[in-house]
Design an enzyme around this catalytic site. Structure first.
Site, PDB file in Angstrom:
ATOM      1  N   GLY A 156       0.828  -1.191   0.000  1.00 51.78           N
ATOM      2  CA  GLY A 156       0.000   0.000   0.000  1.00 51.78           C
ATOM      3  C   GLY A 156       0.867   1.246   0.000  1.00 51.78           C
ATOM      4  O   GLY A 156       2.040   1.200   0.395  1.00 51.78           O
ATOM      5  N   GLN A 202       2.977   9.980   1.423  1.00 46.76           N
ATOM      6  CA  GLN A 202       4.256   9.267   1.341  1.00 46.76           C
ATOM      7  C   GLN A 202       5.031   9.597   0.065  1.00 46.76           C
ATOM      8  O   GLN A 202       6.197   9.243  -0.061  1.00 46.76           O
ATOM      9  CB  GLN A 202       4.034   7.747   1.392  1.00 46.76           C
ATOM     10  CG  GLN A 202       3.498   7.253   2.718  1.00 46.76           C
ATOM     11  CD  GLN A 202       3.377   5.749   2.701  1.00 46.76           C
ATOM     12  OE1 GLN A 202       2.380   5.207   2.241  1.00 46.76           O
ATOM     13  NE2 GLN A 202       4.401   5.059   3.181  1.00 46.76           N
ATOM     14  N   CYS A 236       6.435  -0.279   6.864  1.00 45.99           N
ATOM     15  CA  CYS A 236       5.957   0.881   6.111  1.00 45.99           C
ATOM     16  C   CYS A 236       7.085   1.371   5.211  1.00 45.99           C
ATOM     17  O   CYS A 236       8.239   1.420   5.651  1.00 45.99           O
ATOM     18  CB  CYS A 236       5.552   1.968   7.103  1.00 45.99           C
ATOM     19  SG  CYS A 236       4.978   3.475   6.324  1.00 45.99           S
ATOM     20  N   LEU A 237       6.750   1.740   3.980  1.00 41.20           N
ATOM     21  CA  LEU A 237       7.775   2.220   3.038  1.00 41.20           C
ATOM     22  C   LEU A 237       8.447   3.496   3.552  1.00 41.20           C
ATOM     23  O   LEU A 237       9.567   3.802   3.161  1.00 41.20           O
ATOM     24  CB  LEU A 237       7.154   2.475   1.661  1.00 41.20           C
ATOM     25  CG  LEU A 237       6.641   1.232   0.929  1.00 41.20           C
ATOM     26  CD1 LEU A 237       6.012   1.626  -0.400  1.00 41.20           C
ATOM     27  CD2 LEU A 237       7.757   0.232   0.704  1.00 41.20           C
ATOM     28  N   HIS A 269      -3.979   0.925   7.986  1.00 40.34           N
ATOM     29  CA  HIS A 269      -2.612   1.456   7.952  1.00 40.34           C
ATOM     30  C   HIS A 269      -2.540   2.625   6.959  1.00 40.34           C
ATOM     31  O   HIS A 269      -1.982   3.684   7.272  1.00 40.34           O
ATOM     32  CB  HIS A 269      -1.634   0.340   7.554  1.00 40.34           C
ATOM     33  CG  HIS A 269      -0.205   0.786   7.416  1.00 40.34           C
ATOM     34  ND1 HIS A 269       0.813   0.295   8.206  1.00 40.34           N
ATOM     35  CD2 HIS A 269       0.381   1.675   6.573  1.00 40.34           C
ATOM     36  CE1 HIS A 269       1.959   0.881   7.849  1.00 40.34           C
ATOM     37  NE2 HIS A 269       1.719   1.714   6.858  1.00 40.34           N
ATOM     38  N   GLU A 270      -3.105   2.429   5.767  1.00 39.71           N
ATOM     39  CA  GLU A 270      -3.025   3.471   4.732  1.00 39.71           C
ATOM     40  C   GLU A 270      -3.900   4.673   5.074  1.00 39.71           C
ATOM     41  O   GLU A 270      -3.489   5.818   4.860  1.00 39.71           O
ATOM     42  CB  GLU A 270      -3.393   2.897   3.361  1.00 39.71           C
ATOM     43  CG  GLU A 270      -2.466   1.780   2.868  1.00 39.71           C
ATOM     44  CD  GLU A 270      -0.990   2.139   2.914  1.00 39.71           C
ATOM     45  OE1 GLU A 270      -0.643   3.324   2.744  1.00 39.71           O
ATOM     46  OE2 GLU A 270      -0.163   1.234   3.142  1.00 39.71           O
ATOM     47  N   HIS A 321      -2.260   7.101   7.369  1.00 40.87           N
ATOM     48  CA  HIS A 321      -1.320   8.042   6.744  1.00 40.87           C
ATOM     49  C   HIS A 321      -2.011   9.354   6.374  1.00 40.87           C
ATOM     50  O   HIS A 321      -1.394  10.419   6.412  1.00 40.87           O
ATOM     51  CB  HIS A 321      -0.717   7.437   5.469  1.00 40.87           C
ATOM     52  CG  HIS A 321       0.459   6.536   5.712  1.00 40.87           C
ATOM     53  ND1 HIS A 321       1.616   6.971   6.318  1.00 40.87           N
ATOM     54  CD2 HIS A 321       0.664   5.231   5.398  1.00 40.87           C
ATOM     55  CE1 HIS A 321       2.478   5.960   6.377  1.00 40.87           C
ATOM     56  NE2 HIS A 321       1.922   4.893   5.843  1.00 40.87           N
TER      57      HIS A 321
HETATM   58 CO    CO Z   1       2.863   3.049   5.687  1.00 45.73          CO
END
Ligand code: CO
Length: 185
Positions: A58, A63, A112-113, A156-157, A160
């Site tokens: 995701g 991000q 997480c990226l 999670h997304e 953000h």
């Molecule tokens: Co993340």
């Protein structure tokens, strides 16, 4: 190519703005570029050539440096009935409209990226949620009923978009505390 904003950047802590619908050409291009990036991140050959790129399931607009309520999700989700099942969404202005009391967490913790450091501990999320959003892939407003892993990824997304990172949910005093009404995924 999109560049991933890391968690040292305060931009990731901002509440993102609603995106006007119908989608402008610019916003449509951005969410499609986010999906293209996410799919590339799942390509082993690409990652070999670009070691800075990590594999994700995701990605949210903040991000990649945009303070907008947009996110993409993509991963294989094989079931017995459909071994080729894949989940893909390009969501705009997602809203959680219902949730369970029961919780779920990933046994191995979340990643997480935007987060390079390891943050060990359980991240409890609602086991089941209903999300309302515009999906650019289907070109219409949809309702998603998600359980378990699918619900965790969505939460999670969506976090953000509100400036929240997964490790905010880990109890610093007792990171592996087990909640009674929770299931491990
Ligand atoms: Co993340």
């Amino acid at each position: 190519m999109l560049k991933i904003v890391k968690d040292s950047n305060p931009q990731l802590r901002k509440k993102c703005e609603e995106v006007p619908l119908p989608l402008s050409a610019e916003h449509k291009a951005l969410i499609e570029e986010m999906m293209a990036y996410l799919k590339l991140s799942q390509d082993d050959e690409y990652r070999e050539k670009h070691p800075e790129c990590r594999e994700g399931v995701g990605l949210a607009a903040p991000q990649v440096g945009h303070n907008l309520r947009m996110l993409v999700i993509a991963y294989d989700a094989p079931t017995e009935e459909d071994p080729n099942k894949r989940i893909e969404y390009e969501l705009v202005n997602p809203k959680i409209t219902a949730n369970s009391i029961k919780k779920a967490f990933l046994q191995g913790g979340e990643g997480c990226l935007s987060v390079d450091d390891v943050h060990e501990g359980y991240v409890y999320r609602d086991f089941k949620i209903v999300v309302e959003a515009y999906d650019n892939l289907q070109g219409k407003k949809i309702h998603i009923t998600a359980r378990g892993y699918d619900a965790i990824v969505l939460q999670h997304e969506i976090d953000h978009l509100n400036g929240v990172l997964f490790y905010d949910h880990i109890d610093p005093k007792d990171p592996f505390k087990r909640l009674d009404n929770s299931v491990a995924i």
